[in-house]
Design a protein around this motif. Sequence first.
Motif, PDB file in Angstrom:
ATOM      1  N   ILE A  92      20.633  83.431   9.479  1.00  0.00           N
ATOM      2  CA  ILE A  92      21.268  83.389   8.166  1.00  0.00           C
ATOM      3  C   ILE A  92      21.090  82.009   7.567  1.00  0.00           C
ATOM      4  CG2 ILE A  92      23.426  83.707   6.905  1.00  0.00           C
ATOM      5  CD1 ILE A  92      24.319  85.378   9.417  1.00  0.00           C
ATOM      6  N   GLY A  93      20.398  81.959   6.449  1.00  0.00           N
ATOM      7  CA  GLY A  93      20.184  80.706   5.746  1.00  0.00           C
ATOM      8  C   GLY A  93      21.264  80.478   4.716  1.00  0.00           C
ATOM      9  N   HIS A  94      21.846  79.293   4.739  1.00  0.00           N
ATOM     10  CA  HIS A  94      22.861  78.914   3.764  1.00  0.00           C
ATOM     11  C   HIS A  94      22.217  77.915   2.802  1.00  0.00           C
ATOM     12  CE1 HIS A  94      25.975  80.850   6.160  1.00  0.00           C
ATOM     13  NE2 HIS A  94      25.367  80.335   7.206  1.00  0.00           N
TER      14      HIS A  94
ATOM     15  N   TYR B 209      21.288  76.837   9.048  1.00  0.00           N
ATOM     16  CA  TYR B 209      21.033  78.196   9.523  1.00  0.00           C
ATOM     17  C   TYR B 209      21.976  78.520  10.674  1.00  0.00           C
ATOM     18  CZ  TYR B 209      16.780  77.425   6.893  1.00  0.00           C
ATOM     19  OH  TYR B 209      15.892  77.133   5.895  1.00  0.00           O
ATOM     20  N   GLN B 210      22.431  79.756  10.702  1.00  0.00           N
ATOM     21  CA  GLN B 210      23.230  80.262  11.809  1.00  0.00           C
ATOM     22  C   GLN B 210      22.554  81.504  12.356  1.00  0.00           C
ATOM     23  OE1 GLN B 210      27.086  80.302   9.526  1.00  0.00           O
ATOM     24  NE2 GLN B 210      27.838  79.620  11.515  1.00  0.00           N
TER      25      GLN B 210
ATOM     26  N   SER C 113      16.993  73.329  10.776  1.00  0.00           N
ATOM     27  CA  SER C 113      15.661  73.798  10.378  1.00  0.00           C
ATOM     28  C   SER C 113      15.366  75.128  11.056  1.00  0.00           C
ATOM     29  CB  SER C 113      14.591  72.778  10.762  1.00  0.00           C
ATOM     30  OG  SER C 113      14.366  72.796  12.163  1.00  0.00           O
ATOM     31  N   LEU C 114      14.478  75.892  10.446  1.00  0.00           N
ATOM     32  CA  LEU C 114      14.056  77.154  11.047  1.00  0.00           C
ATOM     33  C   LEU C 114      13.318  76.919  12.359  1.00  0.00           C
ATOM     34  CD1 LEU C 114      12.928  79.245   7.963  1.00  0.00           C
ATOM     35  CD2 LEU C 114      14.876  79.677   9.470  1.00  0.00           C
ATOM     36  N   ASP C 115      12.575  75.828  12.446  1.00  0.00           N
ATOM     37  CA  ASP C 115      11.887  75.514  13.695  1.00  0.00           C
ATOM     38  C   ASP C 115      12.874  75.372  14.845  1.00  0.00           C
ATOM     39  OD1 ASP C 115       9.352  75.567  12.575  1.00  0.00           O
ATOM     40  OD2 ASP C 115       9.317  73.403  12.195  1.00  0.00           O
TER      41      ASP C 115
ATOM     42  N   GLU D 104      15.117  77.777  19.842  1.00  0.00           N
ATOM     43  CA  GLU D 104      16.260  78.232  20.655  1.00  0.00           C
ATOM     44  C   GLU D 104      16.167  79.727  20.948  1.00  0.00           C
ATOM     45  OE1 GLU D 104      19.147  77.518  23.058  1.00  0.00           O
ATOM     46  OE2 GLU D 104      18.747  75.891  21.666  1.00  0.00           O
ATOM     47  N   LEU D 105      15.754  80.513  19.974  1.00  0.00           N
ATOM     48  CA  LEU D 105      15.640  81.949  20.184  1.00  0.00           C
ATOM     49  C   LEU D 105      14.512  82.289  21.167  1.00  0.00           C
ATOM     50  CD1 LEU D 105      16.293  83.239  16.573  1.00  0.00           C
ATOM     51  CD2 LEU D 105      17.827  83.359  18.544  1.00  0.00           C
TER      52      LEU D 105
END
Length: 111
Positions: free
Chosen positions: A32-34, A40-41, A65-67, A72-73
């Motif tokens: 989820i981008g804020h 991001y969460q 950041s998305l990176d 982590e994912l």
Amino acid sequence: MPKTLNHREGHMDLNDFKAFVAEHDNFEIRVIGHAGNRSYQVELEDIEGQRHMLTRAGKPVLFRSLDDVYLELKRADVHRVYLVEQVSEQEATGLATRYHEPLGAKIPVNL
């Protein structure tokens, strides 16, 4: 049968998150981008429709950041997520975010 994880209602610790992903195959993960604060969460929705925000030490994990999110994912062995941008009007008014409406708001991402 998979074990039941210990987590607070609506929250899931990083270790429980990794265990859940390893033991289940029917769930959806959303990044989820804020837009307002560029963070991001991560949210996991299980087969029963329960939503769980990723936490560390009892506090929501915010990624800058998305990176960072994707790294982590990948460590949790996650290979597919949906990127969802929270609409700024919803942030400003405090309304509940509607991730499923419209469906086009979810962008599939393969890691």
